[in-house]
Design a protein around this motif. Structure first.
Motif, PDB file in Angstrom:
ATOM      1  N   ASP A 168      -9.110   6.269   8.053  1.00  0.00           N
ATOM      2  CA  ASP A 168      -9.757   6.200   9.371  1.00  0.00           C
ATOM      3  C   ASP A 168     -11.154   6.826   9.339  1.00  0.00           C
ATOM      4  OD1 ASP A 168      -7.512   4.972  10.375  1.00  0.00           O
ATOM      5  OD2 ASP A 168      -6.697   6.786  11.302  1.00  0.00           O
ATOM      6  N   ALA A 196     -13.394   4.422   7.592  1.00  0.00           N
ATOM      7  CA  ALA A 196     -13.543   3.203   8.396  1.00  0.00           C
ATOM      8  C   ALA A 196     -14.517   3.422   9.548  1.00  0.00           C
ATOM      9  CB  ALA A 196     -12.185   2.764   8.921  1.00  0.00           C
ATOM     10  N   ASP A 197     -14.517   4.640  10.096  1.00  0.00           N
ATOM     11  CA  ASP A 197     -15.465   4.956  11.174  1.00  0.00           C
ATOM     12  C   ASP A 197     -16.907   4.903  10.680  1.00  0.00           C
ATOM     13  OD1 ASP A 197     -13.447   5.293  12.989  1.00  0.00           O
ATOM     14  OD2 ASP A 197     -13.375   7.480  12.818  1.00  0.00           O
ATOM     15  N   ASN A 229      -3.940   8.224   5.686  1.00  0.00           N
ATOM     16  CA  ASN A 229      -4.328   7.618   6.965  1.00  0.00           C
ATOM     17  C   ASN A 229      -5.565   8.296   7.549  1.00  0.00           C
ATOM     18  OD1 ASN A 229      -2.229   5.796   6.843  1.00  0.00           O
ATOM     19  ND2 ASN A 229      -0.878   6.964   8.192  1.00  0.00           N
ATOM     20  N   TYR A 230      -5.626   9.626   7.428  1.00  0.00           N
ATOM     21  CA  TYR A 230      -6.790  10.362   7.930  1.00  0.00           C
ATOM     22  C   TYR A 230      -8.046   9.902   7.203  1.00  0.00           C
ATOM     23  CZ  TYR A 230      -9.610  14.421   9.395  1.00  0.00           C
ATOM     24  OH  TYR A 230     -10.579  15.238   9.927  1.00  0.00           O
TER      25      TYR A 230
END
Length: 215
Positions: free
Chosen positions: A11, A14-15, A7-8
Motif C-alpha cells: 500500500d 502503491a500510494d 500489505n503495509y
C-alpha cells in the motif's frame, strides 16, 4: 505478521505509483527482479521493544539493511516500526532505488566524493522521544556530514548513510553512523562535532541519505 508487513509495504508503494508483487518473503518490482524489498519482525523479549528489519536488494551483490524499533507488542509494535520506516527511510529509498522523487519529503543535492559526482537524496532528521524534546536541528548537522562525504573514497555505485544520535539525558550521547551498512568513523566524528540540543530526557534523531551516481 508477514502478511501485515507485506500489505503495509504494498500500500505504501502503491500510494507512490509503484506496484510490488509478492514472491515468498519478498516484494518484487513489477516485471523486474530488482529492486526488491522485504520486512522481518522480531518480537521483543519480556514485553520490550521489538525490531523490524527492512532489506532492500539493489542487485545481486548489494543490499540496504535497516532496522526500526517498534513500541508495543504483536501487531501494534510491528505497525509502529513500519510507521518509523515510512517516516525515516522510505522516500529516500523510493528516490534512490525506484527513481520516484517527492521533493516535499526530502532534499536533493549534488555532491562530489572520491572524484565521482552524486545526486544526494537527504531525508529529514526525525525525532523520537519526549514530546517536549527540542526539535531544532543545528544548521551544521548536515554540513558536517557533507564535508565527511566529500572526502570519502566512494565508488561509482549507489551508497547509503544512516545517522543515529541519542541524547540519553545525563550528559551522555549515543552516536552511530553507518556507510553501506558498516560503521563509518569519519561520519561518526562529523556528527560528534555538532552541538546537538541537550535535554534532561531521552530523545533520538535519525537521518537517512542515499547517494546515486550522477548521469
Amino acid at each position: 505478521m508477514d502478511r501485515l508487513i507485506q500489505n503495509y509495504l504494498i500500500d505504501l508503494f502503491a500510494d507512490n505509483s509503484i506496484v510490488l508483487e509478492p514472491d515468498e518473503d519478498w516484494l518484487l518490482t513489477e516485471g523486474e527482479d530488482f529492486p526488491a524489498i522485504r520486512g522481518i519482525w522480531h518480537e521483543g523479549k519480556d514485553g520490550g521493544m521489538g525490531r523490524l528489519d527492512i532489506d532492500v536488494v539493489l542487485d545481486e551483490e548489494r543490499t540496504i539493511e535497516e532496522s526500526f524499533g517498534g513500541i508495543g507488542t504483536g501487531k501494534e509494535g510491528c505497525r509502529d516500526a513500519l510507521d518509523s520506516f515510512a517516516r525515516n527511510d522510505f522516500h529516500v529509498v523510493l528516490a534512490a532505488c525506484w527513481h520516484v522523487v517527492n521533493g516535499r519529503k526530502l532534499a536533493v543535492r549534488e555532491l562530489t566524493a572520491g572524484g565521482q559526482r552524486f545526486t544526494a537524496y537527504v531525508g529529514d532528521f526525525t525525532l523520537r522521544g519526549e514530546k517536549n524534546a527540542p526539535m531544532e536541528i543545528p544548521e551544521d548537522g548536515l554540513s558536517a556530514l557533507e564535508a565527511a562525504i566529500a572526502t570519502a573514497p566512494l565508488s561509482a555505485d549507489v551508497h547509503w548513510i544512516r545517522v543515529f544520535y541519542g541524547n540519553v539525558g545525563d550528559g551522555k550521547t549515543q552516536i552511530e553512523v553507518l556507510l553501506d551498512n558498516e560503521p563509518w568513523a569519519s561520519g561518526h566524528k562529523a556528527i560528534a562535532s555538532v552541538e546537538w540540543p541537550q535535554h534532561d530526557r531521552y530523545y533520538s534523531l535519525r537521518n537517512f541519505i542515499a547517494l546515486v551516481p550522477a548521469d
